[in-house]
Scaffold this active site. Structure first.
Site, mmCIF file in Angstrom:
data_model
loop_
_atom_site.group_PDB
_atom_site.id
_atom_site.type_symbol
_atom_site.label_atom_id
_atom_site.label_comp_id
_atom_site.label_asym_id
_atom_site.label_seq_id
_atom_site.Cartn_x
_atom_site.Cartn_y
_atom_site.Cartn_z
ATOM 1 N N LEU A 104 0.804 -1.219 0.000
ATOM 2 C CA LEU A 104 0.000 0.000 0.000
ATOM 3 C C LEU A 104 0.836 1.268 0.000
ATOM 4 O O LEU A 104 0.428 2.279 -0.560
ATOM 5 C CB LEU A 104 -0.921 0.026 1.225
ATOM 6 C CG LEU A 104 -2.072 -0.970 1.280
ATOM 7 C CD1 LEU A 104 -2.951 -0.691 2.497
ATOM 8 C CD2 LEU A 104 -2.900 -0.931 0.015
ATOM 9 N N GLN A 117 4.980 3.214 1.277
ATOM 10 C CA GLN A 117 6.329 3.074 1.807
ATOM 11 C C GLN A 117 6.580 4.204 2.794
ATOM 12 O O GLN A 117 5.909 5.236 2.775
ATOM 13 C CB GLN A 117 7.375 3.052 0.699
ATOM 14 C CG GLN A 117 7.501 4.281 -0.150
ATOM 15 C CD GLN A 117 8.404 4.024 -1.360
ATOM 16 O OE1 GLN A 117 8.325 2.973 -1.998
ATOM 17 N NE2 GLN A 117 9.252 4.978 -1.687
ATOM 18 N N VAL A 118 7.559 3.953 3.683
ATOM 19 C CA VAL A 118 7.787 4.835 4.824
ATOM 20 C C VAL A 118 9.144 5.507 4.704
ATOM 21 O O VAL A 118 10.160 4.836 4.448
ATOM 22 C CB VAL A 118 7.701 4.033 6.148
ATOM 23 C CG1 VAL A 118 7.968 4.939 7.336
ATOM 24 C CG2 VAL A 118 6.336 3.373 6.271
ATOM 25 N N ASP A 165 -2.660 -7.351 13.515
ATOM 26 C CA ASP A 165 -1.534 -7.856 12.719
ATOM 27 C C ASP A 165 -0.211 -7.668 13.472
ATOM 28 O O ASP A 165 0.701 -7.005 12.970
ATOM 29 C CB ASP A 165 -1.500 -7.119 11.373
ATOM 30 C CG ASP A 165 -0.535 -7.772 10.388
ATOM 31 O OD1 ASP A 165 -0.284 -8.982 10.522
ATOM 32 O OD2 ASP A 165 -0.040 -7.070 9.486
#
Length: 554
Positions: free
Chosen positions: A124, A126-127, A276
């Site tokens: 979804l 990226q950081v 999660d």
């Protein structure tokens, strides 16, 4: 984009045909055995995982959601999909900069140092790490470009596939594929809105605000939008890196206990939990505090389930399998009309496994496997949030064992479950209130037993009178006996059809070598409907026999 719907339809058809093929006893060379079935299903699971990875973001998330549905997929597929993690390459840094400018506009001036190398890249987003003018260290979670358009196309095709499967007389029976597709659409589209993840992060942080041993990054609201999420940068040591923890002066056993305790708090006290918590989303700060990351997948126990949680714990503590099954029925976990016999048998085994010391190291993992075997192909339904709970607890169990060989999740859970044994809702109203609740419950049960005991003589007298008059009729219904008789009848039908097929084969062979070999078509045509019926009977025998493989006692 034009070929993508065809790829999705081809994958769906290949999966359905593969599952059908795996369920046919005659498809196994050398005969069907449980080991050969599991081996083939594991190969099927690896193939499906790779296919989902190849189709990209929407299907990676779809696989994670389907891993919470052991009632519609075999256990091997569920377990493999549960390990499906985002492993995709990063998109260019120039795209990140452009997207930040589109989303934040003039607020981009607050960012003075944005690192080009991402800390992580997923399906979804990226950081990237950054510094603000105020000196605050943050991370930006930036959504992949063009993702929403692809998601909507994929989800539309998924709904078409679900509608087609639902109309099939066999594949659609007993399953709500359209409902599953609609729920997946709702969840996946919500996950594209990072504002919801920001709300989840803030709510989750609020739960542990007074606990210095738990750390959750704060949301930077003024720099967060639908496609950009800004959080405080909270570095830490990966929770599974035992050696690094020891070198930092942190006791691994204390970390394991803290992680399990924090998750039990989420379940028992708040009902809002991280769905999660794999090792990639957990870290340990330099002072030993546990850090949670990634709040895209959060779960919430329904009020109906939480309302009956105390009664479930009391029944489990008393090893009352019948009482626990009744509570599960009242909570909506077991579908109405289901024969409770097999469920009660499994629950009895689970209670013995979980509550009898010495506790097994991987008790939750094995219980999950038993549960998956029970629900597949049966009308026994598990709420998805319950599957996520079991998987998360199993994850914490595995992490705890890697940090401390003597780790016992059951032992840690007891102090958190004891309050539930003396209250109905889990929150309680103090020690006095809990004691009064327990006393009232005991008094109510004693009065009920006394009332029934007083009525026994009259009921016996009535029954004896009816027996003397010949008016008493006794009806006996045993669910497991019915199932065994049904299997015996099916086996007899299969044996009869096998003999008929053998006779037709002999007739075809004799006619083939006779003076009129063309007549061989008659027994061959006659054998087609008989053969199809025999194959269907084998499938029914296999499904009915699945539940009988569960152990009856220890």
């Amino acid at each position: 984009m034009l070929l993508r719907p065809l790829r999705i339809w081809w994958l769906a058809l290949a999966l359905l045909l593969g599952l059908w093929w795996d369920g046919q006893a005659w498809s196994y060379v050398g005969g069907v055995t449980p080991e050969r079935q599991r081996s083939r299903q594991r190969r099927r699971a690896r193939w499906l995982t790779q296919a989902f990875l190849g189709l990209g973001s929407a299907f990676i998330k779809l696989g994670q959601l389907l891993s919470a549905r052991p009632d519609v997929l075999p256990a091997e597929l569920v377990e493999e999909l549960a390990t499906l993690q985002d492993r995709v390459p990063a998109f260019p840094f120039a795209v990140v900069q452009d997207l930040l400018e589109q989303e934040l506009g003039g607020r981009c001036a607050e960012i003075i140092d944005l690192e080009s190398e991402p800390l992580g890249s997923a399906s979804l987003a990226q950081v990237h790490r950054a510094s603000l003018r105020s000196g605050r260290q943050v991370v930006f979670k930036v959504q992949r470009p063009g993702l929403e358009r692809t998601f909507r196309l994929d989800l539309e095709v998924m709904q078409q596939v679900a509608a087609a499967v639902q109309r099939h007389p066999r594949w659609g029976r007993g399953r709500d594929w359209i409902g599953i597709a609609q729920e997946c659409r709702r969840v996946l589209l919500r996950e594209l809105d990072f504002r919801l993840e920001a709300e989840h992060a803030a709510r989750f942080r609020q739960q542990f605000l007074d606990d210095p041993g738990i750390r959750i990054p704060a949301v930077v609201w003024e720099l967060s939008t639908r496609r950009v999420l800004c959080l405080d940068y909270v570095p830490g040591i990966k929770i599974t890196d035992r050696q690094a923890l020891i070198e930092a002066g942190i006791v691994p056993a204390a970390v394991a206990e803290k992680g399990a305790a924090s998750y039990l708090q989420q379940l028992v006290r708040f009902g809002f939990f991280h769905a999660d918590p794999h090792p990639g989303n957990l870290a340990v700060a330099a002072d030993g505090a546990l850090i949670y990351y990634d709040f895209g997948m959060m779960g919430q126990l329904s009020s109906r389930l939480r309302g009956r949680l105390g009664s479930m714990v009391r029944a489990a503590a008393g090893r009352d399998a019948a009482g626990l099954v009744k509570e599960l029925q009242l909570a909506g976990v077991i579908a109405p009309g289901v024969d409770p016999g097999p469920v009660r048998r499994l629950v009895r085994v689970m209670l013995e496994e979980a509550l009898t010391p010495p506790f097994s190291a991987n008790v939750l993992e094995r219980l999950s496997g038993d549960l998956y075997d029970l629900v597949y192909g049966q009308p026994f339904r598990l709420p998805p949030e319950l599957i996520f709970v079991m998987r998360a607890l199993s994850t914490f169990e595995g992490v705890g064992r890697s940090l401390d060989s003597g780790f016992s999740l059951v032992a840690i859970a007891r102090p958190y479950l004891l309050p539930l044994m003396t209250s109905s809702g889990g929150s309680g109203s103090g020690v006095g209130g809990s004691a009064n609740d327990l006393f009232n419950e005991i008094s109510r049960q004693a009065a009920e037993v006394g009332s029934r005991a007083l009525g026994i003589p009259k009921r016996l007298d009535d029954s004896l009178a009816r027996i003397e008059q010949g008016d008493l009729q006794v009806q006996i219904r045993a669910g497991e006996t019915d199932r065994l008789l049904r299997r015996l009848a099916l086996a007899q039908q299969a044996a009869g059809q096998s003999m008929l097929l053998a006779g037709l084969a002999v007739a075809a062979a004799l006619l083939a070598v006779s003076a009129r070999p063309a007549l061989v078509i008659i027994p061959l045509l006659a054998s087609l409907p008989v053969g199809l019926s025999w194959v269907k009977l084998q499938g029914r025998l296999k499904r009915d026999g699945r539940i009988d493989q569960l152990p009856t006692s220890r």
